[in-house]
Write a protein that holds these residues in place. Structure first.
Motif, short mmCIF file in Angstrom:
data_model
loop_
_atom_site.label_atom_id
_atom_site.label_comp_id
_atom_site.label_asym_id
_atom_site.label_seq_id
_atom_site.Cartn_x
_atom_site.Cartn_y
_atom_site.Cartn_z
N VAL A 53 0.84 -1.20 0.00
CA VAL A 53 0.00 0.00 0.00
C VAL A 53 0.87 1.25 0.00
N SER A 54 0.25 2.39 -0.23
CA SER A 54 0.98 3.65 -0.31
C SER A 54 1.53 4.05 1.06
N ALA A 55 2.84 4.32 1.11
CA ALA A 55 3.48 4.73 2.36
C ALA A 55 3.03 6.12 2.79
N SER A 56 2.53 6.92 1.86
CA SER A 56 2.04 8.24 2.23
C SER A 56 0.62 8.19 2.78
N GLN A 57 -0.09 7.07 2.55
CA GLN A 57 -1.46 6.93 3.02
C GLN A 57 -1.57 6.08 4.28
N PHE A 58 -0.67 5.09 4.44
CA PHE A 58 -0.75 4.18 5.57
C PHE A 58 0.55 4.23 6.38
N PHE A 59 0.41 4.13 7.70
CA PHE A 59 1.57 4.16 8.60
C PHE A 59 1.50 2.99 9.56
N ARG A 60 2.63 2.32 9.73
CA ARG A 60 2.72 1.18 10.67
C ARG A 60 2.98 1.75 12.07
N VAL A 61 1.92 1.91 12.84
CA VAL A 61 2.05 2.56 14.13
C VAL A 61 2.74 1.66 15.16
N ASN A 62 2.57 0.34 15.00
CA ASN A 62 3.25 -0.63 15.86
C ASN A 62 3.24 -1.98 15.15
N ARG A 63 3.63 -3.02 15.84
CA ARG A 63 3.74 -4.33 15.20
C ARG A 63 2.37 -4.89 14.82
N GLN A 64 1.30 -4.40 15.45
CA GLN A 64 -0.02 -4.96 15.22
C GLN A 64 -0.91 -4.15 14.27
N TYR A 65 -0.60 -2.86 14.06
CA TYR A 65 -1.53 -2.00 13.34
C TYR A 65 -0.86 -1.19 12.23
N LEU A 66 -1.56 -1.13 11.09
CA LEU A 66 -1.20 -0.28 9.96
C LEU A 66 -2.43 0.59 9.68
N VAL A 67 -2.32 1.90 9.87
CA VAL A 67 -3.52 2.75 9.85
C VAL A 67 -3.54 3.69 8.64
N ASN A 68 -4.74 3.97 8.21
CA ASN A 68 -5.00 4.90 7.10
C ASN A 68 -5.03 6.33 7.66
N PHE A 69 -4.33 7.24 7.00
CA PHE A 69 -4.33 8.64 7.43
C PHE A 69 -5.76 9.18 7.55
N ALA A 70 -6.61 8.79 6.60
CA ALA A 70 -7.98 9.30 6.59
C ALA A 70 -8.79 8.81 7.78
N ALA A 71 -8.31 7.76 8.46
CA ALA A 71 -9.06 7.21 9.59
C ALA A 71 -8.66 7.83 10.92
N ILE A 72 -7.62 8.64 10.95
CA ILE A 72 -7.13 9.21 12.21
C ILE A 72 -8.00 10.40 12.61
N SER A 73 -8.56 10.31 13.80
CA SER A 73 -9.39 11.42 14.28
C SER A 73 -8.59 12.37 15.15
N GLU A 74 -7.72 11.83 16.02
CA GLU A 74 -6.88 12.69 16.85
C GLU A 74 -5.73 11.88 17.43
N VAL A 75 -4.71 12.61 17.89
CA VAL A 75 -3.52 12.00 18.49
C VAL A 75 -3.24 12.70 19.81
N GLU A 76 -3.04 11.92 20.86
CA GLU A 76 -2.81 12.48 22.19
C GLU A 76 -1.46 12.02 22.72
N HIS A 77 -0.86 12.86 23.58
CA HIS A 77 0.33 12.43 24.29
C HIS A 77 -0.06 11.42 25.36
N HIS A 78 0.79 10.39 25.50
CA HIS A 78 0.56 9.33 26.46
C HIS A 78 1.75 9.27 27.40
N PHE A 79 1.66 8.51 28.47
CA PHE A 79 2.78 8.43 29.40
C PHE A 79 3.98 7.74 28.73
N MET A 80 5.17 7.96 29.28
CA MET A 80 6.43 7.43 28.75
C MET A 80 6.72 7.95 27.34
N ARG A 81 6.23 9.19 27.04
CA ARG A 81 6.47 9.87 25.77
C ARG A 81 5.91 9.11 24.57
N LYS A 82 4.90 8.31 24.83
CA LYS A 82 4.23 7.61 23.74
C LYS A 82 3.11 8.49 23.17
#
Length: 253
Positions: free
Chosen positions: A194-223
């Motif tokens: 798939v297109s690397a500009s459209q999908f991002f491998r956020v971790n070993r379990q998930y590959l997400v579509n940019f269009a599906a992201i609603s928001e991003v929050e800071h988490h503990f341990m700088r995650k």
């Protein structure tokens, strides 16, 4: 051969140094830098190295800013997680463009091209740069995936997929209309298709579509905590080592 490495991910830089040392025992790692500012300073003040391995997304911006501030006369091997900068890279002394995660064979091939280029200037023999030129054309990406559900085969368009994820050792698709399907490909195979500009491998379990992201929050341990427009079976967390790359991807896609 004096080599400098410009890479802001310490684990990647360490892996690269190890591979270089194995493949080129006579090479000397003359420096390792993580930012545009540090790289410009050393290249302005010191002698030019024989070769540079350079990431594109650095801690303080795109590496192409380095070329605007200092003249680099040696070959450059670009190592990056993004495929959309290849044309710009080849304008900037690029002799190879390696996509992460790279292998020892990728680095071996890069050295082959560097040595071939050196022989060209020494012997005036034209090197075979067909592999490099082929990379100027962006790779074809899949537009749909074949799935099987309720005893029927159908296809799911990539644009309708919110994310791919691993569940109980199976690779699954979650669509924007909240349907789930199982596919035969591994998550690694899908990420490469798939297109690397459209999908991002956020971790070993998930590959997400940019269009599906609603928001991003800071988490503990700088995650980072990534929330999608559809509910996922797991909480999506990005570790601190990958957070900068993810935010750069969101900003520069």
């Amino acid at each position: 051969m004096n080599i400098i490495i410009i890479e802001d991910e310490l684990k990647t830089a360490k892996s690269l140094i190890q591979i270089i040392t194995e493949l080129q025992p006579d090479a000397r790692i003359a420096g390792q830098y993580q930012s545009i500012e540090a790289s410009v300073k050393v290249l302005q003040e010191g002698p030019q190295p024989d070769l540079v391995f350079m990431d594109i997304q650095l801690a303080d911006g795109l590496c192409f800013e380095i070329f605007k501030q200092v003249k680099i006369t040696c070959p450059v091997v670009f190592c990056t997680a993004y495929d959309e900068y290849s044309l710009e890279a080849f304008k900037r002394n690029g002799v190879d463009y390696i996509l992460k995660p790279f292998s020892k064979e990728d680095i071996r091939e890069a050295f082959r091209k560097v040595h071939e280029l050196r022989n060209f200037f020494q012997q005036k023999v034209m090197p075979d740069l067909s592999d490099l030129l082929n990379k100027l054309s962006p790779p074809a990406t899949k537009s749909s995936f074949l799935v099987f559900k309720n005893q029927k085969y159908t296809t799911v368009a990539v644009e309708n997929i919110a994310c791919f994820f691993i569940r109980f050792d199976a690779t699954c698709i979650l669509t924007f209309d909240k349907q789930t399907f199982t596919v035969t490909q591994s998550l690694d195979q899908i990420a490469a298709a798939v297109s690397a500009s459209q999908f991002f491998r956020v971790n070993r379990q998930y590959l997400v579509n940019f269009a599906a992201i609603s928001e991003v929050e800071h988490h503990f341990m700088r995650k980072l905590h990534v929330k999608l427009v559809v509910e996922t079976p797991d909480t999506l967390l990005i570790n601190k080592e990958k957070s900068h790359s993810f935010l750069s991807w969101m900003e520069n896609r």
